[in-house]
Design an enzyme around this catalytic site. Structure first.
Site, PDB file in Angstrom:
ATOM      1  N   ALA A 131       3.945   1.637  -0.029  1.00 45.37           N
ATOM      2  CA  ALA A 131       4.064   0.840  -1.256  1.00 45.37           C
ATOM      3  C   ALA A 131       3.432  -0.532  -0.974  1.00 45.37           C
ATOM      4  O   ALA A 131       4.058  -1.578  -1.144  1.00 45.37           O
ATOM      5  CB  ALA A 131       5.510   0.715  -1.710  1.00 45.37           C
ATOM      6  N   LEU A 132       2.207  -0.481  -0.518  1.00 43.54           N
ATOM      7  CA  LEU A 132       1.550  -1.682   0.004  1.00 43.54           C
ATOM      8  C   LEU A 132       1.321  -2.732  -1.081  1.00 43.54           C
ATOM      9  O   LEU A 132       1.015  -2.420  -2.226  1.00 43.54           O
ATOM     10  CB  LEU A 132       0.196  -1.304   0.635  1.00 43.54           C
ATOM     11  CG  LEU A 132       0.275  -0.295   1.791  1.00 43.54           C
ATOM     12  CD1 LEU A 132      -1.125  -0.058   2.370  1.00 43.54           C
ATOM     13  CD2 LEU A 132       1.237  -0.744   2.881  1.00 43.54           C
ATOM     14  N   HIS A 183       1.201  -6.989   2.796  1.00 42.59           N
ATOM     15  CA  HIS A 183       0.732  -6.026   3.802  1.00 42.59           C
ATOM     16  C   HIS A 183      -0.770  -6.200   4.038  1.00 42.59           C
ATOM     17  O   HIS A 183      -1.245  -6.166   5.171  1.00 42.59           O
ATOM     18  CB  HIS A 183       0.937  -4.581   3.310  1.00 42.59           C
ATOM     19  CG  HIS A 183       2.363  -4.162   3.210  1.00 42.59           C
ATOM     20  ND1 HIS A 183       2.934  -3.776   2.018  1.00 42.59           N
ATOM     21  CD2 HIS A 183       3.328  -4.023   4.153  1.00 42.59           C
ATOM     22  CE1 HIS A 183       4.181  -3.420   2.237  1.00 42.59           C
ATOM     23  NE2 HIS A 183       4.454  -3.566   3.512  1.00 42.59           N
ATOM     24  N   ARG A 236      10.099  -3.431  -2.400  1.00 39.65           N
ATOM     25  CA  ARG A 236      11.269  -3.208  -3.264  1.00 39.65           C
ATOM     26  C   ARG A 236      11.146  -3.920  -4.616  1.00 39.65           C
ATOM     27  O   ARG A 236      11.859  -3.576  -5.553  1.00 39.65           O
ATOM     28  CB  ARG A 236      12.534  -3.686  -2.562  1.00 39.65           C
ATOM     29  CG  ARG A 236      12.976  -2.792  -1.435  1.00 39.65           C
ATOM     30  CD  ARG A 236      14.389  -3.157  -0.999  1.00 39.65           C
ATOM     31  NE  ARG A 236      14.972  -2.112  -0.189  1.00 39.65           N
ATOM     32  CZ  ARG A 236      14.795  -1.977   1.126  1.00 39.65           C
ATOM     33  NH1 ARG A 236      14.060  -2.849   1.761  1.00 39.65           N
ATOM     34  NH2 ARG A 236      15.362  -0.991   1.776  1.00 39.65           N
TER      35      ARG A 236
END
Ligand code: PAF
Length: 283
Positions: A32-33, A37, A190
């Protein structure tokens, strides 16, 4: 860009690079880059010949089944983003649980000199055993020269430093600054799970951290903590789990301030059923 799902194939591929004394950078992720990241990947690209990015939602570091199930999994989009960022200098390792754990999805048990018992360790049972287990295995598979971790998970970063020291793993661990949205919310995989209402409320976390930093200049840790708790008690959409001012090295809560030490404030907050963490350097 090569994508590996199997550790033996990845290791074989990397051996050829090592033979030519090329440096390998490593960015471990749970996918879930986001831009945070990608900034780690960009830094790794600027300092290494190739960069391995692992994408693996590690089951042993979750103490909550629901959180593990709801954790976003977006491999196709992640691979697309990495192609765009690093082209053929990036290698993706996206294993299945089997490839890492075989039939035994269990953590090794670690002692990280007490770092594991503070904050996230106290609130998330077995979390750092899970993190230690997966990062140690990934280091063994990838054998990187340099590994990059974000300071949003500052406690995790300190624990990885300890892991490397304890097991004498020949890797340089590099901590990288927190990436924030324009409104100050720390970037996190998140965040995509926040409802519109909770997303609007969430920047309050960093706003409060910044005010706490200012207050810490003249007030005790205890007084600042009380103030933060009061602020959150007035926020119907955010539930404070902890706010702790801790010594940067030991991560133990500060009792009495010393000018010789450095401190950081750490926070964990529930926005609905999404748990968010953040931290700020205080001096
Ligand atoms: O920070 C994370 O995303 C994870 O804890 C890590 C380091 C990839 C281990 O699963």
């Amino acid at each position: 860009m090569k994508v590996f799902h199997n550790k033996s194939e990845l290791s074989q591929h990397l051996e050829a690079f090592k033979a030519t004394s090329s440096t390998i950078g490593f960015v471990p992720t749970m996918g879930a880059l986001h831009k945070g990241h990608l900034s780690l990947v960009e830094k790794a690209l600027s300092e290494n010949d190739i960069v391995v990015v692992s994408i693996f939602v590690n089951p042993t570091q979750f103490d909550n089944k629901d959180d593990l199930e709801k954790y976003p999994r977006t491999l196709k989009a992640d691979v697309g983003l990495l192609k765009h960022t690093g082209n053929n200098k990036v290698i993706v390792y996206a294993p299945a649980v089997e490839d890492i754990y075989g039939g035994n999805v269990q953590s090794q048990s670690f002692e990280f000199g007490g770092l594991e018992n503070e904050m996230e360790g106290a609130f998330r049972d077995g979390h750092f055993d899970g993190v230690g287990t997966i990062v140690k295995r990934l280091f063994e598979i990838v054998k990187p020269n340099n590994a990059y971790f974000g300071e949003k998970d500052y406690q995790q970063l300190q624990i990885i430093n300890k892991l490397v020291e304890l097991y004498q793993i020949p890797v340089e661990v590099i901590g990288c600054p927190i990436h924030r949205e324009k409104d100050g919310l720390a970037m996190s995989s998140r965040n995509t799970r926040l409802t519109e209402q909770h997303r609007k409320a969430a920047p309050f976390i960093f706003k409060t951290l910044k005010s706490a930093k200012t207050k810490f200049g003249t007030k005790s840790a205890e007084k600042v903590t009380e103030w933060v708790k009061t602020q959150f008690s007035k926020q119907p959409l955010l539930e404070l789990e902890y706010f702790i001012i801790a010594d940067t090295e030991t991560l133990k809560p500060v009792k009495r301030k010393s000018t010789k030490k450095t401190y950081r404030a750490f926070i964990a907050v529930y926005a609905g059923d999404t748990r968010l963490i953040d931290n700020i350097a205080l001096n």
